[in-house]
Design a protein around this motif. Structure first.
Motif, mmCIF file in Angstrom:
data_model
loop_
_atom_site.group_PDB
_atom_site.id
_atom_site.type_symbol
_atom_site.label_atom_id
_atom_site.label_comp_id
_atom_site.label_asym_id
_atom_site.label_seq_id
_atom_site.Cartn_x
_atom_site.Cartn_y
_atom_site.Cartn_z
ATOM 1 N N VAL A 9 9.914 -17.723 68.000
ATOM 2 C CA VAL A 9 11.236 -18.342 68.192
ATOM 3 C C VAL A 9 12.060 -17.489 69.165
ATOM 4 N N TYR A 10 12.002 -16.180 68.981
ATOM 5 C CA TYR A 10 12.717 -15.260 69.884
ATOM 6 C C TYR A 10 12.194 -15.435 71.306
ATOM 7 N N ASP A 11 10.867 -15.508 71.416
ATOM 8 C CA ASP A 11 10.271 -15.702 72.740
ATOM 9 C C ASP A 11 10.770 -17.004 73.366
ATOM 10 N N GLY A 23 20.115 -8.930 73.608
ATOM 11 C CA GLY A 23 19.352 -7.977 72.801
ATOM 12 C C GLY A 23 18.238 -7.329 73.613
ATOM 13 N N ARG A 24 17.567 -8.135 74.373
ATOM 14 C CA ARG A 24 16.412 -7.629 75.128
ATOM 15 C C ARG A 24 16.835 -6.601 76.190
ATOM 16 N N ILE A 25 17.893 -6.916 76.942
ATOM 17 C CA ILE A 25 18.281 -5.973 77.999
ATOM 18 C C ILE A 25 18.934 -4.717 77.415
ATOM 19 N N LEU A 31 9.836 -0.607 66.578
ATOM 20 C CA LEU A 31 9.621 -1.391 65.353
ATOM 21 C C LEU A 31 9.967 -2.864 65.557
ATOM 22 N N GLY A 32 9.095 -3.754 65.115
ATOM 23 C CA GLY A 32 9.337 -5.182 65.313
ATOM 24 C C GLY A 32 9.382 -5.464 66.797
ATOM 25 N N SER A 33 8.307 -5.063 67.461
ATOM 26 C CA SER A 33 8.317 -5.009 68.934
ATOM 27 C C SER A 33 8.359 -6.382 69.577
ATOM 28 N N VAL A 68 4.999 -1.589 66.790
ATOM 29 C CA VAL A 68 4.715 -1.971 65.402
ATOM 30 C C VAL A 68 5.258 -3.380 65.171
ATOM 31 N N ASP A 69 4.428 -4.252 64.622
ATOM 32 C CA ASP A 69 4.900 -5.595 64.269
ATOM 33 C C ASP A 69 3.995 -6.119 63.170
ATOM 34 N N ASN A 70 4.507 -7.050 62.352
ATOM 35 C CA ASN A 70 3.668 -7.606 61.283
ATOM 36 C C ASN A 70 3.133 -8.992 61.625
ATOM 37 N N ASP A 71 3.440 -9.488 62.818
ATOM 38 C CA ASP A 71 3.006 -10.843 63.197
ATOM 39 C C ASP A 71 1.695 -10.752 63.985
ATOM 40 N N ALA A 106 1.859 -3.621 60.996
ATOM 41 C CA ALA A 106 2.385 -3.024 59.765
ATOM 42 C C ALA A 106 3.728 -3.651 59.443
ATOM 43 N N ASP A 107 4.098 -3.533 58.168
ATOM 44 C CA ASP A 107 5.408 -3.978 57.727
ATOM 45 C C ASP A 107 6.340 -2.769 57.811
ATOM 46 N N ILE A 108 7.425 -2.899 58.557
ATOM 47 C CA ILE A 108 8.283 -1.726 58.779
ATOM 48 C C ILE A 108 9.005 -1.286 57.513
ATOM 49 N N ARG A 109 8.999 -2.137 56.476
ATOM 50 C CA ARG A 109 9.650 -1.735 55.229
ATOM 51 C C ARG A 109 8.884 -0.624 54.527
ATOM 52 N N ALA A 165 14.861 0.291 66.621
ATOM 53 C CA ALA A 165 14.992 -0.812 65.656
ATOM 54 C C ALA A 165 15.885 -1.864 66.315
ATOM 55 N N SER A 166 15.294 -2.611 67.240
ATOM 56 C CA SER A 166 16.055 -3.572 68.047
ATOM 57 C C SER A 166 15.806 -4.982 67.529
ATOM 58 N N SER A 167 16.826 -5.627 67.061
ATOM 59 C CA SER A 167 16.743 -7.002 66.541
ATOM 60 C C SER A 167 15.688 -7.114 65.452
HETATM 61 C C1 LIG Z 1 13.611 -10.814 67.188
HETATM 62 S S1 LIG Z 1 12.098 -10.012 67.423
HETATM 63 C C2 LIG Z 1 12.647 -8.538 68.258
HETATM 64 C C3 LIG Z 1 11.744 -8.101 69.384
HETATM 65 C C4 LIG Z 1 12.162 -6.825 70.086
HETATM 66 N N1 LIG Z 1 12.326 -5.717 69.142
HETATM 67 C C5 LIG Z 1 13.414 -6.997 70.883
HETATM 68 O O1 LIG Z 1 14.466 -6.470 70.495
HETATM 69 O O2 LIG Z 1 13.378 -7.645 71.923
HETATM 70 C C6 LIG Z 1 11.758 -9.409 65.779
HETATM 71 C C7 LIG Z 1 10.328 -8.950 65.603
HETATM 72 O O3 LIG Z 1 10.227 -8.268 64.352
HETATM 73 C C8 LIG Z 1 9.018 -8.649 63.724
HETATM 74 N N2 LIG Z 1 9.194 -8.431 62.275
HETATM 75 C C9 LIG Z 1 9.987 -9.119 61.417
HETATM 76 N N3 LIG Z 1 9.923 -8.587 60.181
HETATM 77 C C10 LIG Z 1 9.062 -7.536 60.266
HETATM 78 C C11 LIG Z 1 8.585 -6.583 59.319
HETATM 79 N N4 LIG Z 1 8.994 -6.606 58.038
HETATM 80 N N5 LIG Z 1 7.705 -5.641 59.740
HETATM 81 C C12 LIG Z 1 7.294 -5.615 61.028
HETATM 82 N N6 LIG Z 1 7.727 -6.476 61.977
HETATM 83 C C13 LIG Z 1 8.597 -7.428 61.603
HETATM 84 C C14 LIG Z 1 8.792 -10.084 64.107
HETATM 85 O O4 LIG Z 1 7.441 -10.453 64.010
HETATM 86 C C15 LIG Z 1 9.312 -10.083 65.552
HETATM 87 O O5 LIG Z 1 8.281 -9.838 66.465
#
Ligand SMILES: C[S@@+](CC[C@H](N)C(=O)[O-])C[C@H]1O[C@@H](n2cnc3c(N)ncnc32)[C@H](O)[C@@H]1O
Length: 277
Positions: free
Chosen positions: A30-32, A65-67, A88-90, A114-117, A139-142, A167-169
């Motif tokens: 969705v973000y993409d 957010g991205r820039i 994290l959540g790349s 790191v991402d869980n998707d 991995a799950d960042i939690r 920890a961006s978005s």
């Molecule tokens: C909105 S995107 C942000 C992408 C990038 N960090 C940015 O700022 O442009 C959020 C990302 O976090 C990942 N995500 C969400 N919950 C997560 C979790 N618990 N552990 C790891 N990744 C997670 C999603 O799969 C998604 O790729």
């Protein structure tokens, strides 16, 4: 589960991965979609409608957010001298990725995504195949302890030296308890002189924040919280804030690419904190 869900799925004709379920929306896709990328399914475009209905400039919010992320990475590597980054959540690879900015300013920089998707992993692995100092971990960042004992992270990151956690978005996709606990655990992991960058949706007491939060939470995605200045400040508790502190993202060290009169200026905030020596 249907046969279709077990089958490898394609995005724009590319093989992706068998474990990806095209009937469920994903935050990464969705973000993409809203930032103008190409890696999304019909279900992602469908749930995005509620976001556009709440704030038609949602694409500008995503790109803000991205820039902000890329500007922060440039500052961390070129000004703060950071040469190890955990992102994290790349998210899905897009135009201008963290490792590209980092390596442009320091070719020896190490980057761990790191991402869980699973879709992020599939795309990132293909992109990163030729970089030995860049890797991606599912991995799950939690689970901060699990993450920081992952051998693949420790192959590239020396946690006793200064490093940066991005920890961006991502914290706005965790509920309050999880976000606070994750931020606290991350701060605990930082060695002296390390940095935590935290960029998030902001509830600056305007109706659009509430409407967009409702669209995220009730429109099919289930996550996406807008937090007050105080709640965002708490993520960086005990760290020294890099100038100009916690501010609207477009006010954080703006450059020639930063919009100066954005309609989403008040919906997103950022800061970088430094662990005191
Ligand atoms: C909105 S995107 C942000 C992408 C990038 N960090 C940015 O700022 O442009 C959020 C990302 O976090 C990942 N995500 C969400 N919950 C997560 C979790 N618990 N552990 C790891 N990744 C997670 C999603 O799969 C998604 O790729």
């Amino acid at each position: 589960m249907s046969e279709e869900q077990h089958s490898p799925v394609g995005i724009d004709g590319q093989f992706v991965a068998p474990e990806i379920d095209p009937t469920k929306p994903s935050i990464a896709r969705v973000y993409d979609y809203v930032i103008g990328g190409k890696q999304h399914f019909a279900i992602d475009r469908e749930v995005s409608k509620a976001l556009y209905a709440a704030v038609p400039e949602i694409g500008q919010l995503g790109r803000c957010g991205r820039i902000t992320l890329l500007r922060s990475v440039r500052w961390l590597v070129s000004e703060a001298g950071i040469d190890q980054i955990v992102d994290l959540g790349s998210g899905l690879p897009t135009e201008g990725n963290v490792h590209e900015i980092a390596l442009e300013h320091n070719p020896d920089c190490h980057v761990v995504y790191v991402d869980n998707d699973p879709i992020v992993l599939a795309h990132a692995r293909a992109l990163l195949a030729e970089h030995e100092n860049v890797t991606v971990i599912r991995a799950d960042i939690r689970d901060v302890d699990g993450l920081f004992s992952d051998p693949e992270l420790l192959r590239l990151i020396d946690p006793d030296r200064p490093f940066a956690v991005i920890a961006s978005s991502i914290l706005h996709h965790l509920d309050d308890d999880e976000a606070n606990a994750t931020a606290a655990a991350l701060r605990e992991k930082l060695s002296p002189g390390s940095y935590l960058m935290s960029a998030n949706f902001l509830d600056d007491d305007e109706p659009r924040a509430k409407e967009l939060e409702r669209a995220f939470l009730e429109g099919g995605l289930g996550t996406g919280r807008f937090r007050t200045w105080d709640e965002l400040a708490a993520f960086l508790d005990g760290l020294e804030l890099v100038e100009p502190g916690l501010v609207y993202a477009n006010d954080w060290r703006p450059d020639e690419h930063t919009p100066r009169d954005s309609p989403v200026q008040t919906l997103f905030a950022t800061a970088i904190g430094r662990k005191p020596a």
